[in-house]
Write an enzyme that holds these catalytic residues in place. Structure first.
Site, short mmCIF file in Angstrom:
data_model
loop_
_atom_site.label_atom_id
_atom_site.label_comp_id
_atom_site.label_asym_id
_atom_site.label_seq_id
_atom_site.Cartn_x
_atom_site.Cartn_y
_atom_site.Cartn_z
N GLY A 104 22.10 -61.55 1.16
CA GLY A 104 23.01 -60.97 0.23
C GLY A 104 23.23 -61.83 -0.97
O GLY A 104 22.30 -62.65 -1.23
N GLY A 105 24.27 -61.62 -1.86
CA GLY A 105 24.47 -62.73 -3.07
C GLY A 105 24.46 -64.05 -2.55
O GLY A 105 24.22 -65.01 -3.52
N GLY A 140 -3.67 -72.25 -27.74
CA GLY A 140 -2.56 -72.42 -27.40
C GLY A 140 -2.26 -73.60 -26.29
O GLY A 140 -1.11 -74.16 -26.41
N ALA A 141 -2.91 -73.07 -25.36
CA ALA A 141 -2.72 -74.15 -24.03
C ALA A 141 -2.90 -75.40 -24.33
O ALA A 141 -2.26 -76.44 -23.72
CB ALA A 141 -3.67 -73.77 -22.91
#
Ligand code: HXC
Length: 537
Positions: free
Chosen positions: A185-186, A422-423
């Site tokens: 759950g949460g 870019g890398a």
């Protein structure tokens, strides 16, 4: 365990003229009842947990802390020794790990399924408060059915308070979660907000909605393991940072991890006495042999890291997830550092959405806790294609940029073989914030590969050759060779100061250690003009 501080129940000492009411035990009776109750509940816990192949909460804490070093707090909070009610479903305490103080709690599944109600929430929050005040790491051992249904929204609110406290602690003290049973759950967001999550191969599960609810709402039949088992979270979701074979190994891993972390952001990074050894020196001398000259030939960058660091010891984080990038902790001349490296043996070490996020969070962790960052680069670029674009490589790749660009800790980068496009810039280049950047001889550094560049730059020339009936492939090969010779290499970066030097591989360990020594006094002050940045999440 050495001692216990019972709180939450009162005892009275009988003195002359002040006879104790018959229903209130005297100090001796209280102590005896408390001991008996403790033994009884521990026995019950052992029977229940061992049958499932799990340890009890206190056995786990015993294994986690240094021998006889921990103290339990709030043993009977929420209970009543006189009526035999042992109290809450969580055990909290503090003690030493390799001689340093750490706070820890362990949910006790043998009591109401380890669920969280008002008392459990209060105990965990009190421990977190103490860890924050004392500036010490906190470790949570999860084994619970989540919010206690009988306590309704009161239980839910306690999770809210734990989340808030965890966010308050984030970046201030290290927070580590061990998942040793269900975490449903949460409640999963409690470990999710911590820095590291360790799961055991059997017994540990994390999911927001369990198999029953999934079946009822979507008709999907899915097992616990498929939905939230340790393998799934280590290999696929990236939620977990380590897959342990069993509880003992999980606990050992956390103890090792803590060796590399400061107690808080206000403590210096751990530093150990280091005696130079022949083994380390020889390994550092041979490191160049581990990297094939052919830039397309794969190799294992972990071997390179191990050759460079003290005693070859490297504690890897998230080894099984996005393995095209490697992250972890090691020491250089006794100083604990974070290491990030492209992994050429996995997808040629390309950057993708998962690799970017994995590395970004690690950079942010190191920066938050003052750990210097060493980046070893061998990257052909971002992984191209629709799959990555649709997965959000723009916003998710940006996280790594934001992490490096905002980091103020010492950062030293070494390009081992290639760094494209870019890398090159993203992987800890000087322009993004590294203090020093070096490259090994022969490294390929360029805006893009020669084939791609030629197709764009010389498309007219190639079309003209084709039109004239010439040998297109021969012309293309000539242009590629020419472009390669003129543009691909460290020269331009050295000339413009983007690289501080081309270093012999055998000098790498020494250069890293010398750079860190110089950067020891680096001003890491962060200007606090803004409330916070709005980096991509
Ligand atoms: C109250 C619970 C409970 C719960 C388990 N128990 N979960 N009691 N509230 N949430 C009790 C059981 O009744 C049982 O009591 C004991 O704990 C052990 O549970 P078992 O089911 O017998 O154990 P097991 O077969 O191992 O199964 C464990 C389990 C299962 C997988 C965790 O109990 C389960 O699915 N529980 C519900 C999990 C869940 O959906 N939680 C979400 C709650 S909501 P006895 O008396 O028989 O020993 C939530 C939201 C938080 O957590 C939100 C934060 C924002």
């Amino acid at each position: 365990m050495t001692s216990t501080i019972p709180t939450g129940t009162s005892s009275r000492t009988t003195t002359a003229g002040d006879a104790a009411p018959t229903d209130v035990p005297c100090r001796e009776d209280y102590a005896r009842l408390a001991t008996e109750l403790a033994e009884r509940t521990e026995e019950k816990a052992a029977t229940r947990q061992h049958a499932k192949g799990k340890q009890t909460a206190r056995e786990r804490l015993d294994a986690f802390f240094d021998d006889d070093s921990w103290t339990e707090v709030g043993r009977f909070t929420g209970g009543d020794v006189r009526t035999g009610n042992a109290g809450s479903a969580v055990v909290t305490g503090y003690g030493q790990v390799q001689g340093r103080m750490v706070a820890a709690y362990a949910q006790d599944f043998s009591v109401k399924g380890g669920t969280l109600g008002r008392v459990e929430g209060d105990k965990i929050i009190a421990l977190m408060d103490r860890a924050i005040t004392m500036r010490i790491p906190i470790v949570g051992m999860q084994d619970s059915g989540g919010a206690r249904i009988q306590e309704g929204v009161v239980a839910l609110s306690q999770y809210g308070r734990i989340f808030r406290k965890s966010c308050q602690a984030s970046g201030l003290i290290p927070q580590i979660s061990l998942i040793l049973g269900p975490c449903a759950g949460g409640a999963v967001y409690s470990p999710a907000l911590t820095d590291f999550i360790i799961m055991t191969r059997e017994n540990s599960h994390m999911f927001v909605t369990g198999p029953e609810v999934v079946r009822a709402t979507t008709g999907e039949n899915v097992s616990f393991a498929e939905l939230g088992g340790a393998r799934m979270h280590n290999f696929q979701s990236g939620v977990a940072h380590y897959l342990a074979e069993n509880e003992d190994e999980a606990i050992d891993y956390v103890r090792s991890l803590l060796d590399y972390l400061p107690s808080s952001c206000q403590s210096p990074a751990p530093r150990y006495d280091y005696e130079p050894s022949d083994e380390d020196e020889q390994a550092a001398t041979r490191v160049g042999d581990l990297v094939p000259v052919d830039p397309r030939h794969p190799y294992d960058v972990v071997a390179v890291i191990e050759a460079l660091v003290d005693h070859g010891e490297f504690v890897q984080i998230q080894e099984l997830f996005a393995s095209r990038i490697v992250i972890g902790f090691a020491c250089l001349n006794g100083q604990s550092v974070g290491i990030i490296a492209n992994q050429p043996k996995e997808d040629a070490g390309t950057l993708d959405v998962d690799a970017s996020e994995k590395a970004a969070r690690f950079v942010r962790f190191c920066d938050a806790f003052g750990l210097a960052i060493i980046t070893l680069v061998d990257v052909p670029g971002y992984r191209p294609g629709t799959e990555q674009e649709q997965a959000g490589i723009i916003r998710r790749g940006a996280k790594l940029i934001a992490a490096y660009a905002n980091a103020t800790v010492p950062m030293v980068t070494v390009i081992l073989r290639k760094a494209y496009g870019g890398a090159y810039i993203v992987m800890g280049s000087k322009s993004i914030g590294a203090d020093f950047a070096f490259a090994w001889p022969g490294s390929e550094i360029a805006v893009m590969g020669a084939e791609g560049a030629v197709s764009i730059m010389y498309h007219r020339e190639i079309a003209a050759v084709e039109k004239a009936g010439g040998d297109v492939e021969a012309e293309r090969a000539r242009l590629v060779e020419q472009y390669h010779a003129e543009n691909i290499g460290p020269d331009l970066s050295v000339q413009t100061g983007e690289l501080d030097g081309v270093i012999d591989p055998t000098d790498t360990r020494r250069v890293l250690i010398d750079s860190l020594a110089l950067l020891a006094t680096k001003d890491q002050t962060v200007p606090h003009l803004k409330r916070h940045d709005n980096a991509p999440q």
